[in-house]
Each structure stands twice: as structure tokens, then as C-alpha cells.
Design an enzyme around this catalytic site. Structure first.
Site, PDB file in Angstrom:
ATOM      1  N   GLU A   1       3.796 -86.895  -5.797  1.00 33.33           N
ATOM      2  CA  GLU A   1       5.081 -86.418  -5.292  1.00 33.33           C
ATOM      3  C   GLU A   1       5.971 -85.876  -6.399  1.00 33.33           C
ATOM      4  O   GLU A   1       6.519 -84.784  -6.294  1.00 33.33           O
ATOM      5  CB  GLU A   1       5.825 -87.538  -4.555  1.00 33.33           C
ATOM      6  CG  GLU A   1       7.202 -87.108  -4.064  1.00 33.33           C
ATOM      7  CD  GLU A   1       7.864 -88.106  -3.146  1.00 33.33           C
ATOM      8  OE1 GLU A   1       9.106 -88.155  -3.130  1.00 33.33           O
ATOM      9  OE2 GLU A   1       7.159 -88.832  -2.433  1.00 33.33           O
TER      10      GLU A   1
ATOM     11  N   ARG B   1      -0.622 -83.089  -8.614  1.00 29.34           N
ATOM     12  CA  ARG B   1      -0.887 -84.072  -7.578  1.00 29.34           C
ATOM     13  C   ARG B   1       0.366 -84.932  -7.405  1.00 29.34           C
ATOM     14  O   ARG B   1       1.341 -84.802  -8.159  1.00 29.34           O
ATOM     15  CB  ARG B   1      -2.072 -84.955  -7.967  1.00 29.34           C
ATOM     16  CG  ARG B   1      -1.760 -85.965  -9.053  1.00 29.34           C
ATOM     17  CD  ARG B   1      -2.992 -86.713  -9.518  1.00 29.34           C
ATOM     18  NE  ARG B   1      -2.650 -87.948 -10.220  1.00 29.34           N
ATOM     19  CZ  ARG B   1      -3.386 -88.499 -11.167  1.00 29.34           C
ATOM     20  NH1 ARG B   1      -4.513 -87.905 -11.555  1.00 29.34           N
ATOM     21  NH2 ARG B   1      -3.034 -89.629 -11.738  1.00 29.34           N
TER      22      ARG B   1
ATOM     23  N   ASP C   1       5.657 -92.961  -7.974  1.00 30.42           N
ATOM     24  CA  ASP C   1       6.777 -93.745  -7.462  1.00 30.42           C
ATOM     25  C   ASP C   1       7.832 -93.971  -8.539  1.00 30.42           C
ATOM     26  O   ASP C   1       9.022 -93.733  -8.319  1.00 30.42           O
ATOM     27  CB  ASP C   1       6.277 -95.099  -6.941  1.00 30.42           C
ATOM     28  CG  ASP C   1       5.440 -94.962  -5.681  1.00 30.42           C
ATOM     29  OD1 ASP C   1       4.879 -93.874  -5.457  1.00 30.42           O
ATOM     30  OD2 ASP C   1       5.354 -95.935  -4.922  1.00 30.42           O
TER      31      ASP C   1
END
Length: 388
Positions: A281, A279, A21
Site C-alpha cells: 500500500e 507492491r 502497515d
């Protein structure tokens, strides 16, 4: 209402354990500040963790400016005054503080409120991108959906990225210099390099067994973290006792332990590998931009919904691949995500016979995927249109 260039944008982000994030949010913040000269204020709840990918950050400071972005400590309650700007972005449904929502709603000209969602290749993204959701107080929150289609919110990619990547990959001396700077030794320019940043999975044992028996050297580059838990049988001591810079050999396979690196360093690592296992995003997209073949270890969800997301992406990625190559690459990714150690060995062996066309496809994919317009550009256009 004021133009987005004459008033700041606030972006709120909560740090989660894999840095995905904050990784995405920090890249976007930097790009908006650098390429569009926008005054960005990034509010982050965990500066200590953020500093792992931004070593110049001082986690003891409540507010600081780095790379043109003002970074504020997001405490609860806020101990830094929030003043509404032109845009208010809630990254990945992090849930804005009540005081921020109250101040925004009561402002003479409320900011454009956006929820920046996770990246997905699923078909429903196009229909949801840009939809408003009426909030209490009578203002709308708009859902901004990153995606691979022209109707979506686009993909994060700095304008100079591909030129920088191509210049780096044109000279093998660059990767060897990088490896030395990371404390790695014994790697030759023509050796097989695999970078690994995955969750725990039994599939890694299958791949390591294959690489151990290889007829030529294979170097597996692994940061300290969750991936090491799946390599325990190939390590002489517990993962918790292993330090960056150590390396362990079994047959043709050498496992190198990497130190934590910043985002620029991680991009260069992906550019320097022949194959990347990633892995999350942020790493998922940066591996695509690296122009190298990869395995995406997607975060596991209930009822195997993560496999639906994986299938949606694989359909897009394989659209221009020959069927036999597409099937081979899909099978490898599925076997890895389903922890099938024996199957992943066989699929890796199969994919080695398609190395050249798969590499050519990986180099062309970023050009096709970007569709000439990146996420930051589409976001600025969306804001301008909405603020008219």
C-alpha cells in the site's frame, strides 16, 4: 470533550513483513505532528523491523521522540502506561490490547476510537467510510476508509510533496547523485531506469528477457528481498549471497542491488526512475505520487479477489486515458499479476510506443487523485466534527 489540539492522539500499529502497515502509519504520524502540531504517540510492536525504514530509531529504547512523534514500544502486556487522549487509532485492524480498550472505555471522556483501514478503490468504500460500530462498554469504533473519492477518507500526501518532487525531477544531476550515494555505477542520465519492489513472480523473467535484448541500456534497481528470488536465472549466485552495491550485466540489462533506504530515500528513488514496479500500500501510493508509469503487484488473495481490487483501481486510473493506451497499461498489469511471462513481454513492447502520453498521464494523475484534500486533512476534519 477536549479539542484534538489540546490532547494527544494514540496510534497503534503492528509491523508486518513488507513494512506497508508501519510505512503508512509512520507517514501519517509525521504529517499530523508536522502540519497540524498534534501530539502523536505511536505504539509499535516491532521496533527492530521499524528501524529498517527509520534508521535513526533506537530499537532498544522503550520510548523516544523522532520528528515530533513519540514512539513507544508496544509490548504485551504494556510496560508503558496508556493514558487516553482525544483520539485512539487502531491501524489496519491490529487489535488493541484489552487493557487499552478497558482504560479507554472507562475514561471520563473516552477517546474517539477509529480503525484506519487499508486503501481501496472499490465502490463500497464510500458507503462504509465513517460508519460506527458499537463496542462493549457503550462506545463506538468508527471505520476510517482511505480512498480515491471525495466521500472517502482520502490519500496520504504531505503538502510540500509535489513541489519537492518537481524540483528533484527538474535536474537529472539529482538522480545521478542519488545513485552514487547508493553505490550504483555505470548509469547515465538518459539510460532507462526501472525500480523494482515486488513479490515473487514469473513475469519478471519475461521483462528481463525483453530488457536484455533492448537496443539501449536498461538499469533495474532491486533491493535485497523477495524480488531477487524471481531473478535467479539472471544472477551468478544465490540471492541470499548477494550484497547491496553489486551489479550484474546480461546484454543491455544491468541489475543493481540496492541497500535498504528510509522513506525519504525511497521517494527519491521512485522520482528518479522512468518506471516503477511496486507492491503493498505505501509503495503503491508513493509510486503514484512520483508521477511515473508503474506496475502494481498486488498481494495475492484467495479466489483471485486481489484482481477485483486491481480492476477497481485500473478503472479509476485509466478514466482519462485514450482507450488503446488504457488497454495496453491494464493488460501489462494483469499479465504481471497473473505471472504470464510471455504476455508481459509483448505488453511491455506495446507500452513503449505510448511512453510519452503515458508519462503525461502519470504526471497529471496525482493532481486529479488528490482532489485538493489529503487524508490527514480529512482525518483532522473528521475528528473535529466528531468531538463537537
Amino acid at each position: 470533550m477536549t479539542s484534538p489540539k489540546s490532547s494527544h492522539w494514540d496510534i497503534f500499529c503492528a509491523v508486518v513483513d513488507n513494512y506497508g502497515d508501519i510505512g503508512v502509519t509512520w507517514r501519517l504520524s509525521k504529517q499530523l505532528a508536522r502540519e497540524y502540531q498534534l501530539p502523536i504517540v505511536l505504539w509499535v510492536d516491532d521496533l527492530k523491523s521499524f528501524a529498517h525504514i527509520l534508521p535513526t530509531l533506537n530499537p532498544t529504547l522503550g520510548s523516544q521522540t523522532l520528528e515530533g512523534v513519540t514512539i513507544n514500544q508496544w509490548n504485551m502486556p504494556l510496560n508503558i502506561d496508556y493514558t487516553p487522549g482525544a483520539v485512539l487509532i487502531e491501524a489496519f485492524a491490529c487489535e488493541l490490547p484489552d487493557e487499552v480498550k478497558a482504560i479507554a472505555k472507562c475514561a471520563p471522556t473516552p477517546p474517539l476510537w477509529l480503525n484506519l483501514e487499508y486503501l481501496s478503490a472499490e465502490d463500497w468504500v464510500d458507503g462504509c467510510h465513517g460508519l460506527p460500530s458499537l463496542q462493549s462498554g457503550g462506545i463506538n469504533k468508527y471505520f476510517y476508509m482511505p480512498g480515491f473519492s471525495a466521500a472517502s477518507g482520502g490519500l496520504i500526501c504531505e503538502k510540500s510533496l509535489f513541489d519537492e518532487r518537481d524540483a528533484w525531477q527538474a535536474d537529472s544531476a539529482n538522480k545521478l547523485t542519488l545513485f552514487r550515494s547508493l553505490g550504483l555505477s555505470g548509469i547515465k542520465a538518459d539510460d532507462k531506469i526501472v525500480s523494482l519492489f515486488s513479490y515473487e513472480t514469473l513475469a519478471l523473467e519475461g521483462l528481463c528477457a525483453r530488457w536484455q535484448a533492448s537496443s539501449s541500456p536498461v538499469h533495474l534497481l532491486v533491493p535485497k528481498g523477495r524480488s531477487l528470488n524471481s531473478l535467479a536465472s539472471y544472477l551468478p549466485k544465490a540471492p541470499a549471497d548477494i550484497a547491496a552495491g553489486e551489479q550484474f550485466c546480461q546484454g543491455a540489462l544491468t541489475i543493481h542491488i540496492l541497500p535498504m533506504t528510509d522513506q525519504t530515500g525511497y521517494d527519491r528513488l521512485l522520482w528518479s526512475a522512468d518506471f516503477n514496479i511496486i507492491r503493498g500500500e505505501d509503495s503503491f501510493l508513493r509510486a503514484q505520487w512520483a508521477g511515473r508509469p508503474f506496475i502494481w503487484h498486488i498481494y495475492q488473495q484467495e479466489e483471485d479477489y486481489h484482481l477485483v481490487k486491481l480492476e477497481a483501481f485500473m478503472r479509476l486510473y485509466c478514466d482519462n486515458l485514450a482507450p488503446e493506451i488504457a488497454d495496453c497499461w491494464k493488460n501489462l498489469n494483469l499479465a504481471f499479476n497473473q505471472q504470464q511471462a510471455d504476455a508481459v513481454q509483448q505488453h511491455w513492447q506495446n507500452i513503449e510506443s505510448f511512453a510519452l502520453p503515458l508519462l503525461a498521464h502519470a504526471k497529471q494523475w496525482p493532481i486529479d487523485a488528490l482532489k485538493t484534500t489529503d487524508l490527514a486533512t480529512r482525518l483532522v476534519q473528521f475528528v473535529k466534527k466528531s468531538l463537537r
